[in-house]
Design a protein around this motif. Structure first.
Motif: not given
Length: 305
Positions: A164-174, A273-282
Motif C-alpha cells: 500500500d506504499l510507494d517508495i522512491t530511493p533517493i540516497h544510499q550510504e554505507p 553494508i549499506s542502507r538506502t534512504i527513500g521517500i515513502v508515500t501512500r
C-alpha cells in the motif's frame, strides 16, 4: 425497475438558492442582483427547480411576487438545506486553505538533525509561510504515520516492500565504524568486520531498521561479535563510544551528527553494508503542492551529497 424509482433524489442547490433569494427579497430584480445574475438566469434556475419538483413555487404578477402553498411548505426546509451546505462548503474551503499552508512529514532523526535544516532553508525560500510539522521517529513509526495519513510523506530506510506504499530511493550510504580518535583502529583506511573480533561493540536497537540490515549482512557472524551494550538512539551509542566504553557501527549520515574531533569514522568492509534512504508515500495518494515541492527538494539535495 424503470424511471427514478429506487434512486436518490438530487438536490438542486442553485435552484434552492434562487428560490430562497426570491422569497427573501420578494422581487426577481433584487434577487437577481443579490446573486449577481441576470433576471433571465434567475428565472431559468427557478423554472428548472419547479420542473424537477412538479409544482409551482412562486406566483408572479405585474405588481408582486408571492409564494404558492407549495413554496410556503418548501421554504423552511430549503433554508435549512442551503444553510447546512453553506457551512459544509465553508469548512471544506477552510481545510483546503489550511492544507496548503501545512506540510506534515516523517523523517529519520539522523537526517532530521544533520541535513534537514539545509533542506528546510531551501524550502522556506521557495514557500515562505508554510508550516512544516516534522515527525522525527523511527523507520517503522514513519511508515505507520504515512500509512495512517498523519504524514504526507516520510524520509526513511527502504526495507521490505509494502503493497500500500510507494517508495522512491533517493540516497544510499554505507555503515561505518565509529571509534575514538585515540583508538588503535582510528588510523586505518579500511576496517573489516574480522578486525572487530574481541572488541566491545554497541548495537542500536535489536529490532531497529539499522540493526536488521547489519544482521542480514553478517548472517551467522552477527552472533560472534562482541555486542556489549544495546541502546535505542544513535546519539546514545556515539556517547558511549566517546566515553571509552566501546565502538559502534552506524550509517555515515548518522556519524555526521556527532560534533567534535574526538571521534573518527572508518570505512567498514568484508562485508560492506549499506542502507538506502527513500521517500515513502501512500500508493495512489497525490501530495499537496507544497509537500510535492518539499519532496522534490529532498531528492535534489541527496543527489549532491
Amino acid at each position: 425497475m424503470g424511471g427514478r424509482q429506487g434512486t436518490m433524489e438530487r438536490v438542486d442547490f442553485l435552484g434552492l438558492q434562487a428560490f430562497l433569494s426570491i422569497a427573501n427579497w420578494g422581487s426577481f430584480n433584487r434577487a437577481a442582483a443579490s446573486l449577481n445574475l441576470s433576471q433571465a438566469a434567475l428565472s431559468h434556475r427557478l423554472r428548472k427547480l419547479e420542473d424537477e419538483l412538479g409544482v409551482k413555487l412562486v406566483a408572479r404578477t405585474t405588481r408582486q411576487v408571492t409564494l404558492t402553498p407549495a413554496g410556503v411548505d418548501l421554504l423552511p426546509s430549503a433554508q435549512r438545506i442551503v444553510e447546512e451546505l453553506s457551512q459544509i462548503f465553508g469548512k471544506l474551503r477552510m481545510q483546503g486553505r489550511e492544507s496548503q499552508d501545512l506540510v506534515r512529514i516523517g523523517c529519520l532523526p539522523t537526517i532530521a538533525s544533520s541535513h534537514l535544516p539545509r533542506i528546510l532553508q531551501r524550502f522556506g525560500e521557495r514557500d515562505p509561510g508554510v508550516l512544516v510539522r516534522i515527525l522525527d521517529h523511527s523507520a517503522t513509526a514513519i511508515v505507520e504515520r504515512v500509512r495512517a495519513g498523519e504524514a504526507e510523506f516520510g524520509v526513511t530506510i527502504m526495507t521490505a516492500q509494502h503493497y500500500d506504499l510507494d517508495i522512491t530511493p533517493i540516497h544510499q550510504e554505507p555503515f561505518v565504524l565509529v571509534c575514538r580518535a585515540d583508538d588503535r583502529l582510528a588510523g586505518e583506511k579500511v576496517v573489516t568486520w574480522s578486525d572487530l573480533r574481541g572488541e566491545r561493540l554497541v548495537k542500536i536497537g535489536e529490532q531497529t531498521g539499522n540493526n536488521l540490515l547489519i544482521v542480514a549482512g553478517l548472517g551467522g557472524r552477527y552472533a560472534e561479535m562482541g555486542w556489549t551494550y544495546e541502546v535505542h538512539r544513535v546519539a546514545t551509542a556515539i556517547g558511549l563510544v566517546r566515553g571509552g566504553l566501546g565502538l559502534t557501527v552506524v550509517p555515515r549520515l548518522a556519524f555526521e551528527t556527532a560534533p567534535g574531533s574526538d571521534l573518527v569514522a572508518v570505512p567498514l568492509r568484508a562485508p560492506s553494508i549499506s542502507r538506502t534512504i527513500g521517500i515513502v508515500t501512500r500508493l495512489g495518494h497525490t501530495l499537496s503542492p507544497p509537500a510535492e515541492r518539499l519532496a522534490r527538494i529532498f531528492r535534489e539535495y541527496f543527489l549532491t551529497i
